[in-house]
Structures are given as C-alpha cells and as structure tokens.
Design an enzyme around this catalytic site. Structure first.
Site, short mmCIF file in Angstrom:
data_model
loop_
_atom_site.label_atom_id
_atom_site.label_comp_id
_atom_site.label_asym_id
_atom_site.label_seq_id
_atom_site.Cartn_x
_atom_site.Cartn_y
_atom_site.Cartn_z
N LYS A 183 27.63 -1.03 -25.86
CA LYS A 183 28.65 -0.50 -24.94
C LYS A 183 28.64 1.04 -24.96
CE LYS A 183 29.55 -4.71 -23.96
NZ LYS A 183 30.55 -5.63 -24.48
C1 LIG Z 1 30.95 -7.06 -24.67
C2 LIG Z 1 31.90 -7.80 -23.83
C3 LIG Z 1 32.95 -8.56 -24.37
C4 LIG Z 1 33.11 -8.83 -25.83
O1 LIG Z 1 33.07 -7.76 -26.65
P1 LIG Z 1 32.64 -7.94 -28.20
O2 LIG Z 1 32.98 -6.60 -28.76
O3 LIG Z 1 31.19 -8.24 -28.21
O4 LIG Z 1 33.47 -9.03 -28.77
C5 LIG Z 1 33.85 -9.14 -23.49
N1 LIG Z 1 33.73 -9.04 -22.16
C6 LIG Z 1 32.71 -8.35 -21.61
C7 LIG Z 1 32.64 -8.25 -20.12
C8 LIG Z 1 31.76 -7.73 -22.42
O5 LIG Z 1 30.73 -7.09 -21.87
#
Ligand SMILES: *Cc1c(COP(=O)(O)O)cnc(C)c1O
Length: 395
Positions: A183
C-alpha cells in the site's frame, strides 16, 4: 538474469529505520505515545477528526463494521470488485454482504444499481476506492441519506486521493486504511479507521483492545488497576514500533503520490494508440492516488499476456477475483456467476502493471516495451487461431 520488477513494493529509508530504533530504546513499544502520534499525523493529513490505529486493514474494516453496529442479519452493500476483506468484515459481524456490480470503465461501485439492492434490512454501503480512485461520494451520500444508511469507505487503495477537491478520509462516515507493504505507506502490517463521529471513535478504541474501557497507559497514568469489559472486543492493537515507521513514512506520502501519478501519465500516454490495451477511466473531478495501475487487455488472452510478462520479469498481477466467486461465498451465501456480470467480464481482462514510487523511468519504459511485445505476440496468436477455426467451419 533480467531484473524482476514487482507490481508494488515498500520504500524504507534511513529515517524510517532511525524512527523504529528510537522506539525500541524507549519505555513503550505498544499502546504508547507513538500510536497517538501516528493517529494524529494521519488524521491531520486526511482532514478527519479522529483516528484509531489497528493491526491491519482488515481489522480496520472489522472495527468500522462494529462502530456502525452491524449485527447478525443486517445487510451491507459492497462492490464485487474488491479484496475479499471488504466483505469478510461484514461476515465477521454476522452480517450479509450484498454484492453490487461496478461500472465497466472505472470498476467502481455503480451508483445506478445500489437502490435495487436496498431492503428493509440494509444498514450500510461500503464503497471501495478501487485502484486509488475515490468513488462518486456525492451520489453515494445522497443514496445513503435518502435510505437512512451509513456510508463506509474502504480506502485501502486511496489514501491521499481526492474527489471533487475533498480528501479521502472526509468523504464517508467511517474510512478504513491499510498499511500493508504494497500500500502507499507501510507499518509492516497495520491499518487505521478515521471518522468525525466521537461515538464511533470510542467504540473502535474499545473494540481494538478487548472491549476494555481504559487502555494500559490510561490506567498507568491514573495509577489505577480497575477496568471492565464493556463488550466483546479483539486484540487488534498495533505496536509503537509499527506506528513510528508509519509516521516516518507519512512524511514522504505526498511526493510518492506525485511519483505514482507521473508513472500513470507515462503509461497512459504510451498505451493511448494501442487498441489491445485500455487503462481504466479516471473521472476529471478525481485526484487519483494510484495504488494500482489496472489495464484491460482487449484483443488478446489476458492469461497469455500475464504469462509472457511474468516470464519476462514484469511482476504483473490480477486484482481481483470478484468476491462472490470465491468458494466460501458460493458455499455460504449461494452466490454464483451472473450476479455481477460487469465485474465478472472485467475480471477476465484486467491486469495490474507495476506501480510504486521507487520505480525509475527506465523501469517504466521496460514495462511499456515488454507489454507492447506481449500484445503483438498474443494478438497475432489469437488471429491465427481464429483463421484456423473459420477454415474448419467452412471446408
Ligand atoms: C489491502 C486491502 C485490504 C486489507 O488490508 P490488510 O492490511 O491486508 O488487512 C482491504 N481492502 C482492500 C481494498 C485492500 O486493498
């Protein structure tokens, strides 16, 4: 060996490392001051009133569902094109995810389809800012208000993005972020929920800490041992070690988003003249944060193009298998093909190209040139197949 270019990766510099080491030498490595500082830094950055840092983006979505009181039997509308956590968080609360299709060009929840999904049991809409482009929140807000629904944003792709000049983090009643290494900014694992609602804020603080009214440090400050479990909660706490990293990362976010936008511009210009590849549309009123750069492969087999690129060292990916097609959802909720035809059709065409701020121009050019090669090879292959079939049908 050619260099492998992944679809995304973190950037960690010496300042990040220094910030983490400082916390390791301090008194608090969890539930300490770095958690508050990171929450304050993120809320200031996105323009929200309150922030609750948690152990993942999934925990953030779960806390959001708790904050807005999703309970067994409640229905929550979610787009089919998202990471499964968006729906899983609803299931964690005993709620029913109601899958809504997306529009074909942006793959964002289609506001025109939402009202047909609303029943007396519907409690909330979760909008997903897929790839980093904020949804049409003005339209979603109107639908939510008219039908007395809460509007939640899964903004795991879109921190730093804007819609009609308004920042992601201020567009919904509750907004969830993820700080996974792919991210925009990372804490290793981590997430945060932001809101302007003080009641949601208090509920989410309790929820991340076993449902306890006072946390460890509040008790230490008050010289008090007494605490009570007010409701069922989880251990969704994030450490000070992680928050120190997050706070250091956040300083670099504006420059990183600029770089992501530059890369997107470069990709867009290079693919404009090619009929076999179509980047997703961007609304003119949107400031896109570009977590992902997703294209549709039109005149070639996506899987062939995928394999060609992977073999050539380009770490392409597919985001996502529509959630309702996963075995768990089929088995427990009876979902199947045909429920969200636009998302299902897009799923067969989409490809995520490498997109991360540390990509140098040479990497971007390598991706573009290799994608062009893949398309030439695979479109010719398909045409060949087509000719052979036609000859077979008409001897
Ligand atoms: C990455 C992501 C999540 C979950 O995040 P984590 O930190 O991996 O638990 C939820 N929704 C979307 C759209 C994502 O891209």
């Amino acid at each position: 060996m050619t260099k492998f270019i992944p679809y995304g990766r973190q950037c960690i510099d010496e300042d990040d490392i220094k910030a983490v080491v400082e916390v390791l030498r301090s008194d608090w490595i969890t539930t300490g001051p770095a958690v508050d500082e990171f929450e304050e830094a993120v809320t200031e950055f996105v323009g929200a009133e309150y922030g609750v840092a948690v152990s993942s983006g999934t925990a953030a979505l779960h806390a959001a569902m708790y904050a807005v009181s999703i309970a067994p039997g409640d229905e929550v509308i979610v787009p089919a094109m998202t990471f499964a956590s968006t729906a899983t968080a609803i299931v964690f609360r005993g709620g029913l995810p109601v899958f809504c299709d997306v529009d074909a060009d942006k793959l964002l929840i289609d506001p025109n389809l939402i009202e047909s999904k609303i029943t007396p049991k519907t409690k909330a809409i979760v909008a997903v800012d897929y790839t980093g482009q904020a949804c049409q929140y003005d339209v979603l807000r109107e639908i939510a208000d008219k039908n007395n629904l809460v509007l939640v944003a899964d903004a795991c792709h879109s921190i730093g993005g804007m819609y009609k000049g308004q920042k992601v983090g201020t567009l919904a009643d509750v907004t969830a972020f993820s700080f996974h290494p792919v991210k925009h900014i990372t804490t290793g694992e981590g997430g945060m929920i932001v809101t302007d609602n003080p009641e949601y804020y208090e509920r989410m603080r309790m929820f991340r800490n076993h449902g306890v009214t006072l946390d460890q440090r509040q008790r230490a400050e008050k010289g008090q041992w007494f605490y009570e479990i007010e409701d069922i909660g989880y251990n969704y706490r994030i450490t000070d070690i992680q928050c120190a990293l997050g706070k250091s990362q956040l300083k670099k976010l504006p420059a990183w988003i600029k770089r992501r936008q530059e890369i997107a511009l470069h990709y867009g210009a290079s693919f404009r003249s090619l009929s076999a590849i179509k980047p997703l549309d961007v609304m003119p009123c949107s400031s896109h944060a570009y977590h992902l750069y997703v294209v549709k492969i039109l005149d070639a087999d996506r899987n062939e193009v995928f394999s060609f690129l992977r073999n050539a060292g380009i770490g392409v990916n597919v985001h996502y298998i529509p959630v309702h097609l996963h075995p768990f959802y089929r088995r427990c909720f009876g979902t199947k093909e045909g429920l969200c035809p636009v998302a299902e059709a897009a799923y067969k065409q989409i490809l995520s190209l490498p997109m991360f701020p540390a990509m140098i121009d040479e990497d971007v050019d390598t991706v573009i040139q290799t994608v062009k090669k893949a398309l030439v090879k695979n479109t010719q292959f398909l045409k060949l197949l087509f000719r052979r079939n036609t000859m077979g049908d008409n001897p």
